[in-house]
Design a protein around this motif. Structure first.
Motif, PDB file in Angstrom:
ATOM      1  N   PHE A 134     -12.471  -4.310   3.905  1.00  0.00           N
ATOM      2  CA  PHE A 134     -11.505  -4.290   5.011  1.00  0.00           C
ATOM      3  C   PHE A 134     -12.213  -4.501   6.351  1.00  0.00           C
ATOM      4  O   PHE A 134     -11.787  -5.326   7.176  1.00  0.00           O
ATOM      5  CB  PHE A 134     -10.750  -2.967   5.011  1.00  0.00           C
ATOM      6  CG  PHE A 134      -9.762  -2.822   6.136  1.00  0.00           C
ATOM      7  CD1 PHE A 134      -8.509  -3.409   6.049  1.00  0.00           C
ATOM      8  CD2 PHE A 134     -10.090  -2.116   7.281  1.00  0.00           C
ATOM      9  CE1 PHE A 134      -7.597  -3.290   7.094  1.00  0.00           C
ATOM     10  CE2 PHE A 134      -9.179  -1.997   8.327  1.00  0.00           C
ATOM     11  CZ  PHE A 134      -7.936  -2.581   8.231  1.00  0.00           C
ATOM     12  N   CYS A 135     -13.293  -3.768   6.586  1.00  0.00           N
ATOM     13  CA  CYS A 135     -13.995  -3.874   7.870  1.00  0.00           C
ATOM     14  C   CYS A 135     -14.654  -5.250   8.020  1.00  0.00           C
ATOM     15  O   CYS A 135     -14.652  -5.829   9.112  1.00  0.00           O
ATOM     16  CB  CYS A 135     -15.047  -2.777   7.981  1.00  0.00           C
ATOM     17  SG  CYS A 135     -14.363  -1.114   8.088  1.00  0.00           S
ATOM     18  N   GLY A 136     -15.221  -5.764   6.928  1.00  0.00           N
ATOM     19  CA  GLY A 136     -15.823  -7.088   6.995  1.00  0.00           C
ATOM     20  C   GLY A 136     -14.806  -8.163   7.315  1.00  0.00           C
ATOM     21  O   GLY A 136     -15.073  -9.086   8.097  1.00  0.00           O
ATOM     22  N   PHE A 137     -13.603  -8.032   6.747  1.00  0.00           N
ATOM     23  CA  PHE A 137     -12.523  -8.985   7.026  1.00  0.00           C
ATOM     24  C   PHE A 137     -12.166  -8.981   8.500  1.00  0.00           C
ATOM     25  O   PHE A 137     -12.053 -10.037   9.135  1.00  0.00           O
ATOM     26  CB  PHE A 137     -11.313  -8.634   6.168  1.00  0.00           C
ATOM     27  CG  PHE A 137     -10.075  -9.411   6.531  1.00  0.00           C
ATOM     28  CD1 PHE A 137      -9.898 -10.716   6.094  1.00  0.00           C
ATOM     29  CD2 PHE A 137      -9.084  -8.838   7.320  1.00  0.00           C
ATOM     30  CE1 PHE A 137      -8.759 -11.435   6.436  1.00  0.00           C
ATOM     31  CE2 PHE A 137      -7.945  -9.546   7.663  1.00  0.00           C
ATOM     32  CZ  PHE A 137      -7.784 -10.845   7.219  1.00  0.00           C
ATOM     33  N   TRP A 138     -12.008  -7.758   9.079  1.00  0.00           N
ATOM     34  CA  TRP A 138     -11.608  -7.677  10.483  1.00  0.00           C
ATOM     35  C   TRP A 138     -12.751  -8.078  11.425  1.00  0.00           C
ATOM     36  O   TRP A 138     -12.505  -8.588  12.517  1.00  0.00           O
ATOM     37  CB  TRP A 138     -11.106  -6.274  10.813  1.00  0.00           C
ATOM     38  CG  TRP A 138      -9.627  -6.188  10.608  1.00  0.00           C
ATOM     39  CD1 TRP A 138      -8.963  -5.674   9.536  1.00  0.00           C
ATOM     40  CD2 TRP A 138      -8.634  -6.685  11.501  1.00  0.00           C
ATOM     41  NE1 TRP A 138      -7.601  -5.818   9.702  1.00  0.00           N
ATOM     42  CE2 TRP A 138      -7.373  -6.435  10.909  1.00  0.00           C
ATOM     43  CE3 TRP A 138      -8.671  -7.317  12.739  1.00  0.00           C
ATOM     44  CZ2 TRP A 138      -6.184  -6.799  11.511  1.00  0.00           C
ATOM     45  CZ3 TRP A 138      -7.481  -7.679  13.348  1.00  0.00           C
ATOM     46  CH2 TRP A 138      -6.257  -7.419  12.733  1.00  0.00           C
ATOM     47  N   THR A 139     -13.968  -7.845  11.008  1.00  0.00           N
ATOM     48  CA  THR A 139     -15.102  -8.257  11.830  1.00  0.00           C
ATOM     49  C   THR A 139     -15.149  -9.775  11.974  1.00  0.00           C
ATOM     50  O   THR A 139     -15.481 -10.313  13.031  1.00  0.00           O
ATOM     51  CB  THR A 139     -16.420  -7.757  11.215  1.00  0.00           C
ATOM     52  OG1 THR A 139     -16.390  -6.315  11.145  1.00  0.00           O
ATOM     53  CG2 THR A 139     -17.609  -8.181  12.055  1.00  0.00           C
ATOM     54  N   GLY A 141     -16.454   2.396  13.053  1.00  0.00           N
ATOM     55  CA  GLY A 141     -16.400   3.828  13.369  1.00  0.00           C
ATOM     56  C   GLY A 141     -15.169   4.487  12.781  1.00  0.00           C
ATOM     57  O   GLY A 141     -15.235   5.600  12.249  1.00  0.00           O
ATOM     58  N   SER A 142     -14.019   3.816  12.869  1.00  0.00           N
ATOM     59  CA  SER A 142     -12.790   4.343  12.268  1.00  0.00           C
ATOM     60  C   SER A 142     -12.929   4.456  10.757  1.00  0.00           C
ATOM     61  O   SER A 142     -12.424   5.400  10.144  1.00  0.00           O
ATOM     62  CB  SER A 142     -11.604   3.442  12.622  1.00  0.00           C
ATOM     63  OG  SER A 142     -11.393   3.395  14.020  1.00  0.00           O
ATOM     64  N   ILE A 185     -14.854   7.557   9.946  1.00  0.00           N
ATOM     65  CA  ILE A 185     -13.983   8.728  10.105  1.00  0.00           C
ATOM     66  C   ILE A 185     -13.085   8.882   8.884  1.00  0.00           C
ATOM     67  O   ILE A 185     -12.883   9.992   8.370  1.00  0.00           O
ATOM     68  CB  ILE A 185     -13.154   8.584  11.391  1.00  0.00           C
ATOM     69  CG1 ILE A 185     -14.057   8.749  12.618  1.00  0.00           C
ATOM     70  CG2 ILE A 185     -12.022   9.618  11.430  1.00  0.00           C
ATOM     71  CD1 ILE A 185     -13.359   8.490  13.934  1.00  0.00           C
ATOM     72  N   PHE A 186     -12.537   7.773   8.405  1.00  0.00           N
ATOM     73  CA  PHE A 186     -11.687   7.799   7.214  1.00  0.00           C
ATOM     74  C   PHE A 186     -12.461   8.322   6.007  1.00  0.00           C
ATOM     75  O   PHE A 186     -11.978   9.205   5.279  1.00  0.00           O
ATOM     76  CB  PHE A 186     -11.173   6.380   6.945  1.00  0.00           C
ATOM     77  CG  PHE A 186     -10.346   6.248   5.701  1.00  0.00           C
ATOM     78  CD1 PHE A 186      -8.985   6.475   5.741  1.00  0.00           C
ATOM     79  CD2 PHE A 186     -10.926   5.894   4.486  1.00  0.00           C
ATOM     80  CE1 PHE A 186      -8.214   6.355   4.593  1.00  0.00           C
ATOM     81  CE2 PHE A 186     -10.168   5.768   3.339  1.00  0.00           C
ATOM     82  CZ  PHE A 186      -8.805   6.009   3.398  1.00  0.00           C
ATOM     83  N   PHE A 187     -13.666   7.816   5.798  1.00  0.00           N
ATOM     84  CA  PHE A 187     -14.456   8.192   4.620  1.00  0.00           C
ATOM     85  C   PHE A 187     -14.843   9.671   4.665  1.00  0.00           C
ATOM     86  O   PHE A 187     -14.709  10.396   3.673  1.00  0.00           O
ATOM     87  CB  PHE A 187     -15.713   7.321   4.539  1.00  0.00           C
ATOM     88  CG  PHE A 187     -16.602   7.652   3.380  1.00  0.00           C
ATOM     89  CD1 PHE A 187     -16.345   7.131   2.126  1.00  0.00           C
ATOM     90  CD2 PHE A 187     -17.697   8.493   3.540  1.00  0.00           C
ATOM     91  CE1 PHE A 187     -17.158   7.435   1.039  1.00  0.00           C
ATOM     92  CE2 PHE A 187     -18.511   8.810   2.467  1.00  0.00           C
ATOM     93  CZ  PHE A 187     -18.239   8.282   1.212  1.00  0.00           C
ATOM     94  N   VAL A 216      -6.783  11.736  13.514  1.00  0.00           N
ATOM     95  CA  VAL A 216      -7.601  12.382  12.482  1.00  0.00           C
ATOM     96  C   VAL A 216      -6.776  13.425  11.733  1.00  0.00           C
ATOM     97  O   VAL A 216      -6.864  13.547  10.503  1.00  0.00           O
ATOM     98  CB  VAL A 216      -8.859  13.020  13.106  1.00  0.00           C
ATOM     99  CG1 VAL A 216      -9.564  13.924  12.101  1.00  0.00           C
ATOM    100  CG2 VAL A 216      -9.820  11.935  13.582  1.00  0.00           C
ATOM    101  N   ASN A 217      -5.960  14.188  12.467  1.00  0.00           N
ATOM    102  CA  ASN A 217      -5.122  15.201  11.811  1.00  0.00           C
ATOM    103  C   ASN A 217      -4.088  14.553  10.889  1.00  0.00           C
ATOM    104  O   ASN A 217      -3.799  15.087   9.810  1.00  0.00           O
ATOM    105  CB  ASN A 217      -4.422  16.064  12.857  1.00  0.00           C
ATOM    106  CG  ASN A 217      -5.377  16.993  13.574  1.00  0.00           C
ATOM    107  OD1 ASN A 217      -6.457  17.294  13.059  1.00  0.00           O
ATOM    108  ND2 ASN A 217      -5.013  17.443  14.760  1.00  0.00           N
TER     109      ASN A 217
END
Length: 451
Positions: A109-114, A128-129, A132-134, A245-246
């Motif tokens: 997912f991150c590679g696609f958006w990068t 970074g997001s 946080i998810f992981f 985050v919550n």
């Protein structure tokens, strides 16, 4: 005309054109598409896991390199010890395979958006997001382990108290050591997580600050412009991150604890008044949470507007005092008294509305603490569950109920966020040539900010 955010030497990317609203676009690439694709991708990955990937670990998992083997099939005459060892090995290998799957999904997912939408802040906003998810998921899994520990520990305590001498002290110490091992990992990861999140929030604030300051000549005439750039941008980034985050934690907690509560609810076949019912605790948690969310939302419907007006009257009062520091003709008693009267009027209105809001919210939450015990009363009285199982059920019920009560627990923070966002919207209106919000027009026309 869109501005380019500050680009450090570490960011060798060309800045992209920014769109409204800058509170999101200055930090995230194409926010609506980004967050929408995240939701769709998450759903696809969950479905793919449960319907396909969950049984593919023995083929693709790298766990064997680290000692996490999928064990061979048990013999038909295997004893209890062999079954327990087989279950432990299968669980460890399965968990290791899941984390491989999760990391792969995140990297894709991150590679696609990068590649799709290069953005000067993508290292923090995208990657970074993802971190946080992981880490959120990892902490939730530790919480599940603690919930399982509660069951084993209280069953051991019940056995020790029910039959003196049946349990050795070393067994209790061993259970306590197990808890400490899990808890220490949780504390270590959670502390590092908060450290990272603090930097994440400041980067978001920096992105907003850089954009607004690049357009300062167009914004400086807005009342309280300095406060909005310095204070509101900081608060918006921090509050949004906290709520996000919550929310993420609530969703992940539901994913982890709802199936657990469903399994545990099989042992609770009778509810007070209702009588016999299957999986009753799950429905009690859902219905009670929906009722409370609607109740608290109705009680707090007036608060966002009042909080926004409160910021307005405080800003107007503060601005006059600041002018009075350099101009002896400003901040005279009549004008200051009128401005402070607006402050007092709005605060008194806030106090009144928070009075009945807090009565409703706190009363609901206190009653909620008793709900699982009330629901379990017939089952406890019949003696069909152990103390450990009861503790597991109550704790799992609390996690599921708390996740469904996200809006209740976050309502005052949401109110604060809405009031901050309304102030920043005036910046957005000024930059795009749109009409200012009604309360800003009233201020510029000389009307009371508290009306």
């Amino acid at each position: 005309m869109a501005a380019k955010p500050r680009q450090t030497s570490a960011d060798a990317l060309e800045p992209i054109e920014l769109e409204k609203p800058q509170v999101f676009h200055s930090f995230f690439p194409a926010p609506r598409l980004y967050f929408g694709s995240f939701a769709v991708w998450s759903l696809l990955c969950v479905l793919l896991w449960f319907f396909v990937a969950v049984d593919m670990g023995f083929i693709f998992s790298l766990g064997s390199l680290f000692g996490f083997y999928f064990p061979a099939e048990l013999a038909a005459d295997a004893d209890d010890a062999a079954k327990a060892a087989h279950a432990a090995a299968s669980s460890g290998a399965g968990n290791f395979w899941f984390y491989q799957y999760l990391v792969l999904a995140i990297v894709l997912f991150c590679g696609f958006w990068t590649r799709l939408a290069q953005h000067p802040w993508q290292k923090w906003s995208v990657w970074g997001s993802a971190l946080i998810f992981f880490v959120n998921w990892f902490l939730v899994q530790l919480d599940v382990m603690i919930n399982e520990w509660f069951g084993a520990f209280y069953d051991l305590i019940q056995q020790a108290l029910g039959k003196p001498g049946a349990v050795e002290a070393s067994s209790i110490y061993l259970q306590i050591a197990t808890f400490l091992k899990i808890a220490l990992v949780y504390v270590f990861v959670a502390v590092l997580f908060r450290f990272f999140v603090s930097h994440y929030v400041f980067r978001w604030r920096t992105a907003m600050n850089d954009y607004y300051m690049s357009r300062w000549d167009e914004l400086r005439h807005i009342e309280g412009a300095s406060q909005r750039v310095q204070e509101d941008a900081k608060r918006f980034a921090a509050i949004t991150e906290s709520l996000g985050v919550n929310l993420l934690d609530s969703v992940m907690t539901l994913i982890a604890f709802l199936p657990l509560l469903w399994v545990l609810s099989a042992q609770v076949t009778v509810l007070p008044i209702i009588g016999e019912v299957s999986q009753g605790l799950v429905f009690v948690a859902i219905l009670w949470s929906i009722f409370g969310t609607a109740l608290v939302a109705a009680a707090g419907i007036m608060l966002p507007g009042l909080e926004f007006r409160n910021q307005r009257v405080e800003a107007a009062y503060r601005k006059e005092l600041v002018y009075g520091e350099d101009d002896e003709e400003r901040a005279k008693p009549p004008s200051v008294a009128e401005l402070f009267a607006d402050v007092r009027k709005n605060y008194f209105r806030l106090y009144f509305h928070y009075l009945y809001f807090n009565v409703v919210r706190i009363f609901y939450l206190q009653i909620g603490n008793l709900v699982p015990y009330i629901a379990l009363t017939p089952t406890i009285a019949s003696g069909v569950i152990t103390l450990g199982v009861m503790q597991q059920i109550i704790r799992a019920f609390g996690r599921v109920e708390g996740s469904f009560q996200y809006l209740i627990n976050s309502w005052t923070t949401i109110v604060e966020l809405l009031s901050v966002y309304k102030r920043l919207k005036a910046f957005e209106a000024a930059l795009s040539g749109e009409e200012l919000p009604e309360i800003d027009r009233k201020f510029l026309a000389g009307e009371s900010a508290a009306e």
